[in-house]
Scaffold this motif. Structure first.
Motif, mmCIF file in Angstrom:
data_model
loop_
_atom_site.group_PDB
_atom_site.id
_atom_site.type_symbol
_atom_site.label_atom_id
_atom_site.label_comp_id
_atom_site.label_asym_id
_atom_site.label_seq_id
_atom_site.Cartn_x
_atom_site.Cartn_y
_atom_site.Cartn_z
ATOM 1 N N PRO A 65 -3.933 7.669 -3.235
ATOM 2 C CA PRO A 65 -4.900 7.076 -4.070
ATOM 3 C C PRO A 65 -6.360 7.816 -4.009
ATOM 4 C CG PRO A 65 -4.404 6.080 -2.057
ATOM 5 C CD PRO A 65 -3.501 7.292 -1.857
ATOM 6 N N GLU A 68 -8.767 3.241 -1.059
ATOM 7 C CA GLU A 68 -7.928 2.172 -0.941
ATOM 8 C C GLU A 68 -8.844 1.031 -0.144
ATOM 9 O OE1 GLU A 68 -5.550 0.078 -1.259
ATOM 10 O OE2 GLU A 68 -3.889 1.550 -0.929
ATOM 11 N N GLY A 73 -0.195 -2.597 2.869
ATOM 12 C CA GLY A 73 0.527 -1.880 1.703
ATOM 13 C C GLY A 73 1.065 -2.884 0.730
ATOM 14 N N SER A 78 -3.780 -4.323 -2.855
ATOM 15 C CA SER A 78 -3.699 -2.818 -2.234
ATOM 16 C C SER A 78 -3.170 -1.786 -3.713
ATOM 17 C CB SER A 78 -2.252 -2.862 -1.447
ATOM 18 O OG SER A 78 -1.999 -1.531 -1.024
ATOM 19 N N ASN A 79 -4.023 -0.890 -3.369
ATOM 20 C CA ASN A 79 -3.832 0.335 -4.546
ATOM 21 C C ASN A 79 -2.161 0.706 -4.361
ATOM 22 O OD1 ASN A 79 -6.163 -0.383 -5.708
ATOM 23 N ND2 ASN A 79 -7.106 1.410 -4.904
ATOM 24 N N GLU A 80 -2.461 0.897 -2.805
ATOM 25 C CA GLU A 80 -0.670 1.451 -2.646
ATOM 26 C C GLU A 80 0.489 0.785 -3.281
ATOM 27 O OE1 GLU A 80 2.088 2.216 1.295
ATOM 28 O OE2 GLU A 80 0.068 1.953 1.485
ATOM 29 N N PRO A 99 -0.871 7.683 2.226
ATOM 30 C CA PRO A 99 -1.749 6.271 2.156
ATOM 31 C C PRO A 99 -3.205 6.759 3.082
ATOM 32 C CG PRO A 99 -0.226 6.403 4.135
ATOM 33 C CD PRO A 99 0.096 7.650 3.367
ATOM 34 N N ARG A 170 -13.325 -0.169 2.345
ATOM 35 C CA ARG A 170 -12.320 0.681 1.548
ATOM 36 C C ARG A 170 -12.405 1.955 2.054
ATOM 37 N NH1 ARG A 170 -12.591 -0.926 -4.799
ATOM 38 N NH2 ARG A 170 -12.714 -3.059 -4.656
#
Length: 223
Positions: A65, A68, A73, A78-80, A99, A170
């Motif tokens: 990403p 994050e 996660g 979560s972007n993950e 990650p 973040r």
């Protein structure tokens, strides 16, 4: 910098997915392993839906990403979670994921460990960015503490971003890492963001962080 306008968001998603697949395929011709950095949020999902089906040697692609949120996660923010659900599926399920956040640790404590994983795959082969109406990109926000350090040409790979308008800290790639990507794409939707982007091109990065990463950028816009 090249700006491409699309009749609608569906056409944009198809075209950008094809462009990214082509960029990755070209990079794979010259490198054993290539890297793809992508944003979270709502914008890239349809692009991921097309890209994940591309006929590439995904086992040679490292995905990470651009930034994050410091949440687990599987958290909805979560972007993950988005990346795993929408990109690391289909043919792309064999790609390696790196990650930016490790649960159970303060973000500053894990930066050296994460940077050690990212450094070998720099410069980024392909980068996708989004932009907010405040002209932030990744987690480089106007007015945030530490922004100048994260914009500096000698900044480390990662920075921790804390702002009054975000509920959690973040972790973000810094400006020189983003700017140094070999292929760069910015995806924006709506008139408000198009207008904000226009303003950003004449502002310093301290006021419009997206301005720090625009050299050689392909900009994709749809209403």
């Amino acid at each position: 910098m090249n700006i491409k306008e699309y009749a609608d968001r569906d056409m944009l998603a198809i075209d950008v997915a094809n462009a990214l697949a082509g960029d990755l395929e070209a990079a794979l011709l010259h490198h054993d392993t290539v890297s793809l950095a992508v944003p979270g949020g709502t914008t890239p999902g349809p692009v991921f839906d097309g890209l994940c089906a591309a006929d590439l040697e995904w086992d040679r692609v490292c995905v990470l990403p651009t930034d994050e949120r410091c949440v687990p996660g599987d958290h909805e923010r979560s972007n993950e979670r988005l990346i795993r659900d929408r990109l690391l599926t289909n043919r792309a399920s064999v790609a390696q994921y790196i990650p930016l956040f490790v649960a159970g640790h303060e973000p500053e404590a894990v930066l050296p460990e994460i940077e050690s994983l990212i450094t070998p795959i720099l410069p980024l082969s392909v980068l996708v960015l989004g932009m907010g109406e405040d002209m932030h990109t990744a987690s480089l926000f106007p007015g945030m503490e530490g922004l100048s350090a994260a914009l500096d040409s000698h900044a480390p790979t990662l920075a921790v971003a804390r702002t009054d308008v975000q509920p959690e800290a973040r972790i973000t790639l810094t400006a020189p890492v983003l700017e140094g990507a070999l292929s760069k794409h910015l995806v924006i939707f709506g008139e408000a963001k198009r207008n904000a982007f226009g303003r950003a091109t004449s502002l310093p990065p301290e006021e419009a962080p997206i301005a720090a990463v625009l050299s050689g950028m392909s900009v994709h816009w749809a209403e």
